[in-house]
Design a protein around this motif. Structure first.
Motif, PDB file in Angstrom:
ATOM      1  N   GLY A  62     -12.359  -0.654  19.592  1.00 20.16           N
ATOM      2  CA  GLY A  62     -12.816   0.194  18.483  1.00 20.16           C
ATOM      3  C   GLY A  62     -12.131  -0.178  17.178  1.00 20.16           C
ATOM      4  N   ARG A  63     -10.801  -0.371  17.251  1.00 18.09           N
ATOM      5  CA  ARG A  63     -10.049  -0.728  16.040  1.00 18.09           C
ATOM      6  C   ARG A  63     -10.461  -2.100  15.521  1.00 18.09           C
ATOM      7  N   TRP A  64     -10.748  -3.003  16.425  1.00 18.83           N
ATOM      8  CA  TRP A  64     -11.197  -4.344  16.009  1.00 18.83           C
ATOM      9  C   TRP A  64     -12.503  -4.225  15.218  1.00 18.83           C
ATOM     10  N   LYS A 123     -19.681  -1.228  13.823  1.00 13.84           N
ATOM     11  CA  LYS A 123     -19.656  -0.029  14.665  1.00 13.84           C
ATOM     12  C   LYS A 123     -18.793  -0.319  15.898  1.00 13.84           C
ATOM     13  N   ARG A 124     -18.197   0.717  16.481  1.00 11.04           N
ATOM     14  CA  ARG A 124     -17.313   0.549  17.650  1.00 11.04           C
ATOM     15  C   ARG A 124     -17.948  -0.288  18.764  1.00 11.04           C
ATOM     16  N   ASN A 125     -19.263  -0.086  18.975  1.00  4.80           N
ATOM     17  CA  ASN A 125     -19.923  -0.772  20.089  1.00  4.80           C
ATOM     18  C   ASN A 125     -19.853  -2.294  19.989  1.00  4.80           C
ATOM     19  N   ARG A 133     -14.788  11.558  27.808  1.00  4.26           N
ATOM     20  CA  ARG A 133     -14.599  12.451  26.659  1.00  4.26           C
ATOM     21  C   ARG A 133     -15.128  11.869  25.359  1.00  4.26           C
ATOM     22  N   ARG A 134     -15.505  10.604  25.369  1.00  2.00           N
ATOM     23  CA  ARG A 134     -16.020   9.975  24.133  1.00  2.00           C
ATOM     24  C   ARG A 134     -17.448  10.440  23.856  1.00  2.00           C
ATOM     25  N   PRO A 135     -17.931  10.217  22.615  1.00  2.00           N
ATOM     26  CA  PRO A 135     -19.303  10.636  22.302  1.00  2.00           C
ATOM     27  C   PRO A 135     -20.295  10.026  23.295  1.00  2.00           C
ATOM     28  N   MET A 144      -7.283  -3.330  28.691  1.00  2.00           N
ATOM     29  CA  MET A 144      -7.983  -4.000  27.580  1.00  2.00           C
ATOM     30  C   MET A 144      -8.238  -2.958  26.496  1.00  2.00           C
ATOM     31  N   ASP A 145      -7.351  -2.886  25.526  1.00  2.00           N
ATOM     32  CA  ASP A 145      -7.459  -1.817  24.524  1.00  2.00           C
ATOM     33  C   ASP A 145      -7.623  -2.403  23.119  1.00  2.00           C
ATOM     34  N   GLY A 146      -8.293  -1.645  22.248  1.00  2.00           N
ATOM     35  CA  GLY A 146      -8.390  -2.033  20.839  1.00  2.00           C
ATOM     36  C   GLY A 146      -9.764  -2.480  20.382  1.00  2.00           C
TER      37      GLY A 146
HETATM   38  C1  IPE Z   1     -10.813  -0.236  24.996  1.00  2.00           C
HETATM   39  O1  IPE Z   1     -10.986  -0.172  23.622  1.00  2.00           O
HETATM   40  C2  IPE Z   1     -12.122  -0.142  25.749  1.00  2.00           C
HETATM   41  C3  IPE Z   1     -12.348   1.132  26.429  1.00  2.00           C
HETATM   42  C4  IPE Z   1     -11.475   2.092  26.564  1.00  2.00           C
HETATM   43  C5  IPE Z   1     -13.667   1.326  27.020  1.00  2.00           C
HETATM   44  P1  IPE Z   1     -11.067   1.214  22.849  1.00  2.00           P
HETATM   45  O2  IPE Z   1     -12.496   1.628  22.787  1.00  2.00           O
HETATM   46  O3  IPE Z   1     -10.154   2.207  23.471  1.00  2.00           O
HETATM   47  O4  IPE Z   1     -10.566   0.787  21.415  1.00  2.00           O
HETATM   48  P2  IPE Z   1      -9.627   1.624  20.445  1.00  2.00           P
HETATM   49  O5  IPE Z   1      -8.412   2.026  21.208  1.00  2.00           O
HETATM   50  O6  IPE Z   1     -10.434   2.823  20.012  1.00  2.00           O
HETATM   51  O7  IPE Z   1      -9.342   0.695  19.311  1.00  2.00           O
END
Ligand code: IPE
Ligand code: IPE
Ligand code: MG
Length: 226
Positions: free
Chosen positions: A16-18, A25-27, A64-66, A12-14
């Motif tokens: 953050g970009r969405w 905000k990414r959350n 590794r994310r904030p 399940m990716d994307g």
């Molecule tokens: C997937 O979405 C969810 C996780 C990895 C927790 P991302 O957070 O990787 O979203 P992008 O890739 O930055 O758009």
């Protein structure tokens, strides 16, 4: 005869970009993504063939994310599970996890264990969340487990010592346009079919899933034979 579909896996990716695309905000992307998890799980629980749905929710590299994002994801998983229990029972979904739960807080681990216990007799679908999951980590942990028990390493023994002794994956979907595996189920995808879609996870729908499944059904899987 069309391909059977017992075990579906989704990267399940994307999220953050969405969120970025919509000026959030990414959350917020993760929050909407959790709603999609709910809907796709309900769809799979009603599907007459799918027995197992494995979802990549948090990888061993996602630490590794904030810290703020990691903390948010931990709280979201906990919130999701608490809210989801009613639906798990209603839809007959058994909850399971793969990955090493050791680094999670005691509170989250307790919620995870309780949810597994309460849903263990549900039989429409097994929903497996991959949490702190990485396939290399899984394989190394499993080999060590066998070595400690003084057991021979064979395809069968290692296959059943993995976190997912359920079954090989039939179909692997990754959203967001990235075409890579990012250490999801390396062993179990040996003969899986892959489907990549540009749709960002928060925009993914059961209609798109249905059309991916329809395409998968028509493929020819040979498993090395002719
Ligand atoms: C997937 O979405 C969810 C996780 C990895 C927790 P991302 O957070 O990787 O979203 P992008 O890739 O930055 O758009
Ligand atoms: C893979 O997505 C992990 C999950 C979906 C949970 P990532 O966004 O973390 O993967 P990379 O970094 O793009 O490979
Ligand atoms: Mg990503």
């Amino acid at each position: 005869m069309s391909n059977s579909l017992k075990h579906l896996g989704i990267i399940m990716d994307g999220n953050g970009r969405w969120a970025q695309k919509h000026g959030f905000k990414r959350n917020r992307g993760h929050e909407v993504g959790a709603e999609v998890v709910r809907d796709i799980t309900a769809f799979c629980s009603q599907h007459n063939e799918i027995e197992t749905l494995t979802l990549y929710a948090f990888s061993t590299e996602n630490w590794r994310r904030p810290k703020l994002e990691v903390d948010f994801l931990m709280r979201l998983i906990s919130r999701y599970l608490n809210k989801e229990l009613e639906n798990y029972m209603k839809n007959g979904v058994r909850f399971e996890t793969i990955g090493d739960l050791e680094p999670f807080s005691n509170k989250l681990r307790k919620t995870i264990e309780q949810t597994k216990e309460l849903t263990k007799n549900n039989s429409n679908l097994v929903q497996i969340l991959a949490l702190n999951y990485g396939a290399r980590d899984e394989i190394v942990r499993s080999v060590n487990k066998l070595l400690q028990e003084n057991r021979e390493i064979t395809i069968e023994s290692l296959g059943s010592a993995l976190d997912t002794p359920y079954s090989d994956l039939d179909l692997l979907i990754r959203t967001s346009g990235e075409e890579r595996v990012s250490s999801f189920l390396l062993w179990q995808i040996a003969y899986s079919e892959f489907a990549f879609t540009k749709t960002l996870w928060p925009d993914f729908t059961r209609t798109e899933l249905e059309s991916i499944i329809e395409n998968y059904k028509k493929r020819e899987r040979r498993f090395g034979a002719i």
